[in-house]
Scaffold this active site. Structure first.
Site: not given
Ligand SMILES: N[C@@H](CCC(=O)N[C@@H](CS)C(=O)NCC(=O)O)C(=O)O
Length: 289
Positions: A155, A232, A265
């Protein structure tokens, strides 16, 4: 001392470590994880072998911990004999105005740029942290062969891997990404981050936009691998991988985009295709396991 071991644990034959150091680029203490496979000298064998290295850049809201605990890469790093370095996604420990208010700007969202706008410019120098400060530090503490070095990420970290790899093809000879932000100038996450860190003058944004970099003549010497989940939530509005593959096609940069139906995602998606990224980097870097 500028290097502190927080933990070291055996995993898949190798050692998963978490470390802390004072970073001069970001002017704060930074945490990172480093996995060292067991191929580094057999027990009782004092000869040390220099190992290929992969840098993994994480996405929004992450620290080094997300990928380290959720992606299951250690088994593949050990299988293919890679050291894997997982840095944090922003400077930490400061209290700039609004720094912790949103998930897509400030802490956890450094976007791998060198900020030019105050107050961010004093510390948000994540491009230099990754490209200039980390490699010599890693060399000092681990048996890495930076002549065999790849970069990948997820991402926002996929954006980091593509832009850093394309701008420094001799330093990072192999690139891949999971669900990358391929054209930050053309999506809300990127526009918000670049306005805040770089200001409103968009010509300065192009050096941090993978699609613009391809259009401006930047290249990787090997094919770039991109894996993307077909379900995604961020695909249509933020990620838009077709913008990158179109540019690559027009400019003759080999790229493989694989869209996997039903995957989202998350790290469930990433871990499902993690092994393929080690296969990709091992082939590009000509490593033998
Ligand atoms: N927190 C955001 C999404 C953030 C998100 O999806 N982060 C991804 C990277 S872009 C991630 O790896 N999150 C941490 C995880 O899944 O451990 C939302 O609520 O929309």
């Amino acid at each position: 001392m500028n290097w502190q071991t927080i933990s070291e644990q055996k995993s898949f034959g190798g050692t998963q470590g978490v470390y802390r150091h004072n970073a001069s680029t970001t002017r704060c203490e930074m945490e990172l994880s480093v996995y060292v496979p067991h191929t580094q000298g057999a027990e009782g064998d004092s000869t040390s072998k220099q190992l290929p290295v992969l840098y993994y850049l994480s996405g929004l809201t992450c620290t080094q911990e997300n990928v380290t605990t959720k992606a299951g890469f250690q088994q593949f790093a050990n299988e293919f004999g890679f050291i894997v370095v997982c840095p944090d996604t922003s400077p930490r420990g400061s209290e700039l105005p609004g720094e912790h208010d949103s998930y897509d700007f400030g802490s956890g969202a450094g976007f791998y740029v060198n900020a030019t706008q105050p107050p961010w410019s004093a510390q948000y120098q994540m491009y230099d942290y990754i490209v200039k400060e980390l490699p010599p530090l890693i060399e000092q503490h681990f048996p890495v062969d930076h002549k065999r070095c790849g970069i990948f990420g997820h991402s926002m970290g996929g954006h980091g891997a593509l832009t850093i790899g394309l701008r420094n093809p001799e330093q990072y000879q192999s690139i891949s990404a999971f669900s990358p932000i391929v054209a930050p100038m053309q999506c809300p996450w990127g526009q918000k981050a670049f306005s805040g860190y770089l200001g409103s003058e968009q010509t300065s944004w192009q050096q941090y936009d993978a699609t613009a970099l391809i259009n401006n003549g930047h290249r990787s010497s090997h094919a770039i691998l991109i894996d993307q989940g077909g379900s995604d939530n961020f695909l249509a509005e933020q990620l838009k991988p077709e913008l990158f593959t179109q540019a690559c096609e027009e400019k003759n940069q080999p790229v493989t985009l694989r869209v996997h139906p039903g995957y989202d995602h998350s790290y469930y998606f990433i871990s499902s295709f993690m092994r393929d990224h080690f296969v990709h980097h091992a082939a590009n870097l000509n490593t033998k396991n």
